[in-house]
Design an enzyme around this catalytic site. Structure first.
Site, PDB file in Angstrom:
ATOM      1  N   SER A 144       0.858  -1.229  -0.051  1.00 23.86           N
ATOM      2  CA  SER A 144      -0.025   0.051   0.009  1.00 23.86           C
ATOM      3  C   SER A 144       0.956   1.313   0.012  1.00 23.86           C
ATOM      4  CB  SER A 144      -0.990  -0.034   1.239  1.00 23.86           C
ATOM      5  OG  SER A 144      -1.496   1.318   1.537  1.00 23.86           O
ATOM      6  N   TYR A 158      -1.367  -0.830  10.403  1.00 21.51           N
ATOM      7  CA  TYR A 158      -1.539  -1.073   8.911  1.00 21.51           C
ATOM      8  C   TYR A 158      -0.349  -0.843   8.122  1.00 21.51           C
ATOM      9  CZ  TYR A 158      -3.569  -1.252   4.326  1.00 21.51           C
ATOM     10  OH  TYR A 158      -3.846  -1.405   2.926  1.00 21.51           O
TER      11      TYR A 158
HETATM   12  P1  NAP Z   1     -11.678  -5.880   0.635  1.00 19.65           P
HETATM   13  O1  NAP Z   1     -12.381  -5.223  -0.452  1.00 19.65           O
HETATM   14  O2  NAP Z   1     -11.639  -5.426   2.193  1.00 19.65           O
HETATM   15  O3  NAP Z   1     -11.518  -7.400   0.354  1.00 19.65           O
HETATM   16  C1  NAP Z   1     -10.751  -8.182   1.237  1.00 19.65           C
HETATM   17  C2  NAP Z   1     -10.732  -9.454   0.773  1.00 19.65           C
HETATM   18  O4  NAP Z   1      -9.446 -10.152   1.754  1.00 19.65           O
HETATM   19  C3  NAP Z   1     -11.854 -10.270   0.911  1.00 19.65           C
HETATM   20  O5  NAP Z   1     -11.995 -11.122  -0.227  1.00 19.65           O
HETATM   21  C4  NAP Z   1     -11.965 -11.046   2.282  1.00 19.65           C
HETATM   22  O6  NAP Z   1     -12.619 -12.156   2.234  1.00 19.65           O
HETATM   23  C5  NAP Z   1     -10.435 -11.394   2.451  1.00 19.65           C
HETATM   24  N1  NAP Z   1      -9.767 -11.251   3.656  1.00 19.65           N
HETATM   25  C6  NAP Z   1     -10.186 -10.547   4.647  1.00 19.65           C
HETATM   26  N2  NAP Z   1      -9.449 -11.068   5.765  1.00 19.65           N
HETATM   27  C7  NAP Z   1      -8.831 -12.376   5.459  1.00 19.65           C
HETATM   28  C8  NAP Z   1      -8.103 -13.113   6.018  1.00 19.65           C
HETATM   29  N3  NAP Z   1      -7.618 -13.093   7.386  1.00 19.65           N
HETATM   30  N4  NAP Z   1      -7.584 -14.350   5.579  1.00 19.65           N
HETATM   31  C9  NAP Z   1      -7.899 -14.431   4.075  1.00 19.65           C
HETATM   32  N5  NAP Z   1      -8.774 -13.387   3.459  1.00 19.65           N
HETATM   33  C10 NAP Z   1      -9.119 -12.392   3.995  1.00 19.65           C
HETATM   34  O7  NAP Z   1      -9.953  -5.381   0.666  1.00 19.65           O
HETATM   35  P2  NAP Z   1      -9.140  -5.002  -0.685  1.00 19.65           P
HETATM   36  O8  NAP Z   1      -9.697  -3.218  -0.763  1.00 19.65           O
HETATM   37  O9  NAP Z   1      -9.656  -5.307  -2.182  1.00 19.65           O
HETATM   38  O10 NAP Z   1      -7.677  -4.837  -0.303  1.00 19.65           O
HETATM   39  C11 NAP Z   1      -6.963  -5.936  -0.996  1.00 19.65           C
HETATM   40  C12 NAP Z   1      -5.463  -5.686  -0.776  1.00 19.65           C
HETATM   41  O11 NAP Z   1      -5.216  -4.404  -1.227  1.00 19.65           O
HETATM   42  C13 NAP Z   1      -5.267  -5.684   0.732  1.00 19.65           C
HETATM   43  O12 NAP Z   1      -3.949  -6.193   0.908  1.00 19.65           O
HETATM   44  C14 NAP Z   1      -5.173  -4.285   0.918  1.00 19.65           C
HETATM   45  O13 NAP Z   1      -4.382  -3.909   2.075  1.00 19.65           O
HETATM   46  C15 NAP Z   1      -4.364  -3.633  -0.114  1.00 19.65           C
HETATM   47  N6  NAP Z   1      -4.675  -2.264  -0.527  1.00 19.65           N
HETATM   48  C16 NAP Z   1      -6.047  -1.733  -0.693  1.00 19.65           C
HETATM   49  C17 NAP Z   1      -6.237  -0.278  -0.915  1.00 19.65           C
HETATM   50  C18 NAP Z   1      -7.637   0.147  -1.140  1.00 19.65           C
HETATM   51  O14 NAP Z   1      -7.537   1.447  -1.145  1.00 19.65           O
HETATM   52  N7  NAP Z   1      -8.633  -0.650  -1.284  1.00 19.65           N
HETATM   53  C19 NAP Z   1      -5.295   0.257  -0.847  1.00 19.65           C
HETATM   54  C20 NAP Z   1      -3.746  -0.132  -0.574  1.00 19.65           C
HETATM   55  C21 NAP Z   1      -3.761  -1.495  -0.426  1.00 19.65           C
HETATM   56  P3  NAP Z   1     -14.118 -12.245   2.678  1.00 19.65           P
HETATM   57  O15 NAP Z   1     -15.114 -11.834   1.373  1.00 19.65           O
HETATM   58  O16 NAP Z   1     -14.314 -13.764   3.023  1.00 19.65           O
HETATM   59  O17 NAP Z   1     -14.209 -11.592   3.726  1.00 19.65           O
END
Ligand code: NAP
Length: 249
Positions: A144, A158
């Protein structure tokens, strides 16, 4: 096109879901990991199968080593592992200062975002490294821009977990570079997914969009496009590298 298997942790929603669909469109057999939301994972599998792709949903909380072993066992039964996308990640409640954080919160953060990613990579390297008789492959770790910004007064724990991911990407990449495995990181900026609601601020990305040089949030598809490029042969000379996909943030 490839018919190799890609394992995507957290493939049920957000960036992981978009990556699953994009990888399937390029011919990968997709293992869609999910923590609890089986319905969402099944929907991703159905969407892939509706376009004649191949996918399975596997429950895997990356905070559990047992779940990780089961995830890779399921992947073994699905074909030859070609790529791992270490996408699963969590945030804690937004707006909590370090001097207010519980040990449980910090430990959970590190267990999921850091230890989980390292253990998944361990299982992938065991299968992909030519040193172990494998055919090589690619590991993409989701970091991130918080790793660079530190996320003060938001969620420093985080940010620290993603800083660890950046070091891990560089170090593991060097470690396995001569064994047919490339390792790369992506640092997304403000992306429109459910993760902000999980931190208690559903409108966070849109509220902060004006701080992004491009003046807008990013989409999950824009991150997925970078991930599928990194796992493809088009990125064949990219390793131990981290790409910002953040509109300049
Ligand atoms: P999200 O929409 O919250 O989706 C999270 C996903 O991870 C879901 O499929 C969830 O599964 C799964 N998950 C949550 N806890 C878990 C665990 N303990 N074990 C296995 N799976 C788990 O997140 P996202 O925004 O797509 O983020 C994906 C990645 O990108 C993350 O690493 C996040 O830190 C990174 N990121 C995101 C952003 C942003 O702005 N969105 C920015 C920078 C980095 P369930 O559906 O079963 O709950």
């Amino acid at each position: 096109m490839t018919d190799k298997v890609v394992v995507i942790t957290g493939g049920s929603r957000g960036i992981g879901r978009a990556t699953a669909l994009a990888a399937a469109a390029r011919g990968y057999r997709v293992v869609v990991g999910y923590a609890t939301n089986q319905a969402a994972a099944n929907e991703v599998v159905a969407a892939i199968e509706a376009k004649n792709g191949k996918a399975i949903a596997v429950k895997c909380d990356v905070g559990s080593e047992q779940d990780i072993l089961a995830l890779f066992k399921a992947a073994d039964g699905f074909g030859t592992l070609g790529a791992l996308v270490n996408n699963a990640g969590i945030v804690g409640k937004s707006g909590v200062r370090v001097d207010e954080m519980s040990a449980e919160r910090i430990q959970q953060m590190m267990a999921v975002n850091v230890t989980g990613s390292i253990l998944c990579a361990r299982e992938a390297v065991k299968r992909m490294s030519t040193k172990h008789g494998g055919q090589g492959g690619v590991i993409v770790n989701l970091s991130s821009v918080a790793a660079k910004l530190g996320a003060p007064n938001t969620y420093v724990d985080y940010a620290a977990s993603k800083g660890a991911i950046d070091s891990f990407t560089v170090g593991l990449g060097y470690e396995v570079a001569a064994e047919g495995i490339r390792v790369a990181g992506i640092r997304p900026g403000l992306i429109d997914t459910d993760i902000h609601a999980a931190g208690g601020e559903p409108d966070r990305a849109h509220r902060l969009a004006h701080m992004v040089p491009m003046k807008r949030v990013g989409t999950a598809d824009e991150i997925a496009n970078a991930i599928v490029w990194l796992i493809s042969d088009e990125a064949s000379y990219v390793t131990s590298a981290i790409l910002d996909v953040s509109g300049g943030r």
